[in-house]
Design a protein around this motif. Structure first.
Motif, short mmCIF file in Angstrom:
data_model
loop_
_atom_site.label_atom_id
_atom_site.label_comp_id
_atom_site.label_asym_id
_atom_site.label_seq_id
_atom_site.Cartn_x
_atom_site.Cartn_y
_atom_site.Cartn_z
N ASP A 4 -0.80 -4.32 51.32
CA ASP A 4 -1.07 -3.89 49.94
C ASP A 4 -1.96 -4.86 49.20
OD1 ASP A 4 0.41 -1.65 50.37
OD2 ASP A 4 2.23 -2.46 49.45
N GLU A 19 6.17 3.63 64.57
CA GLU A 19 6.27 3.24 63.17
C GLU A 19 6.59 4.45 62.29
OE1 GLU A 19 3.02 0.83 61.80
OE2 GLU A 19 3.44 -0.72 63.28
N LYS A 36 9.93 4.80 59.97
CA LYS A 36 9.84 5.14 58.55
C LYS A 36 10.69 6.37 58.23
CE LYS A 36 6.66 5.97 54.77
NZ LYS A 36 5.27 5.99 54.34
N VAL A 73 18.76 -0.69 49.08
CA VAL A 73 18.02 -1.88 49.51
C VAL A 73 18.99 -2.98 49.93
CG1 VAL A 73 16.44 -3.71 48.75
CG2 VAL A 73 15.98 -1.33 48.12
N MET A 124 7.75 -3.86 58.34
CA MET A 124 7.92 -4.08 56.91
C MET A 124 7.00 -5.19 56.40
SD MET A 124 12.03 -3.54 56.78
CE MET A 124 12.27 -4.01 55.10
N VAL A 125 6.92 -6.29 57.13
CA VAL A 125 6.04 -7.40 56.73
C VAL A 125 4.58 -6.94 56.77
CG1 VAL A 125 5.19 -9.69 57.39
CG2 VAL A 125 7.65 -9.22 57.37
N LYS A 126 4.23 -6.23 57.81
CA LYS A 126 2.87 -5.70 57.93
C LYS A 126 2.52 -4.81 56.76
CE LYS A 126 0.26 -2.63 60.94
NZ LYS A 126 0.34 -1.83 62.16
N SER A 127 3.44 -3.93 56.40
CA SER A 127 3.24 -3.01 55.28
C SER A 127 3.13 -3.78 53.97
CB SER A 127 4.38 -2.01 55.22
OG SER A 127 4.27 -1.20 54.08
N TYR A 128 4.00 -4.76 53.77
CA TYR A 128 4.00 -5.54 52.54
C TYR A 128 2.69 -6.30 52.37
CZ TYR A 128 5.54 -8.84 48.98
OH TYR A 128 5.65 -9.58 47.83
N LEU A 129 2.19 -6.89 53.44
CA LEU A 129 0.96 -7.67 53.37
C LEU A 129 -0.30 -6.81 53.31
CD1 LEU A 129 1.86 -10.56 55.81
CD2 LEU A 129 1.83 -10.61 53.31
#
Length: 81
Positions: free
Chosen positions: A81, A15, A19, A37, A74-79
């Motif tokens: 927060d 990961e 990044k 983006v 990305m989904v893991k990071s977004y969720l």
């Protein structure tokens, strides 16, 4: 001090590498005047490398990242927060 066992996680290293690559690609796209983006999303959805500039070797770098793993991170990071 040396009596504790250190742990190593390949997942964390992977990961971190994703990044680093994504940041490099983002910066290269920004430097060339693209909306990073939009370009990265275009690449993720289509897997067409022409969405990514060759500036700073960004196109080559992004191809080293598995799109499914990138989306999961990305989904893991977004969720998170």
């Amino acid at each position: 001090m040396m009596d504790k066992t250190m742990t190593f996680s390949v997942k964390d290293e992977k990961e971190n590498e994703m990044k680093r690559i994504l940041t490099t690609v983002y910066d290269a796209l920004s430097q060339k005047g693209y909306n990073p983006v939009n370009q990265i999303v275009g690449y993720i959805l289509s897997e067409d490398p022409t969405y990514i500039t060759t500036h700073n070797n960004a196109r080559s770098l992004i191809r080293h990242v598995d799109r499914d793993e990138l989306l999961q991170a990305m989904v893991k990071s977004y969720l998170a927060d």
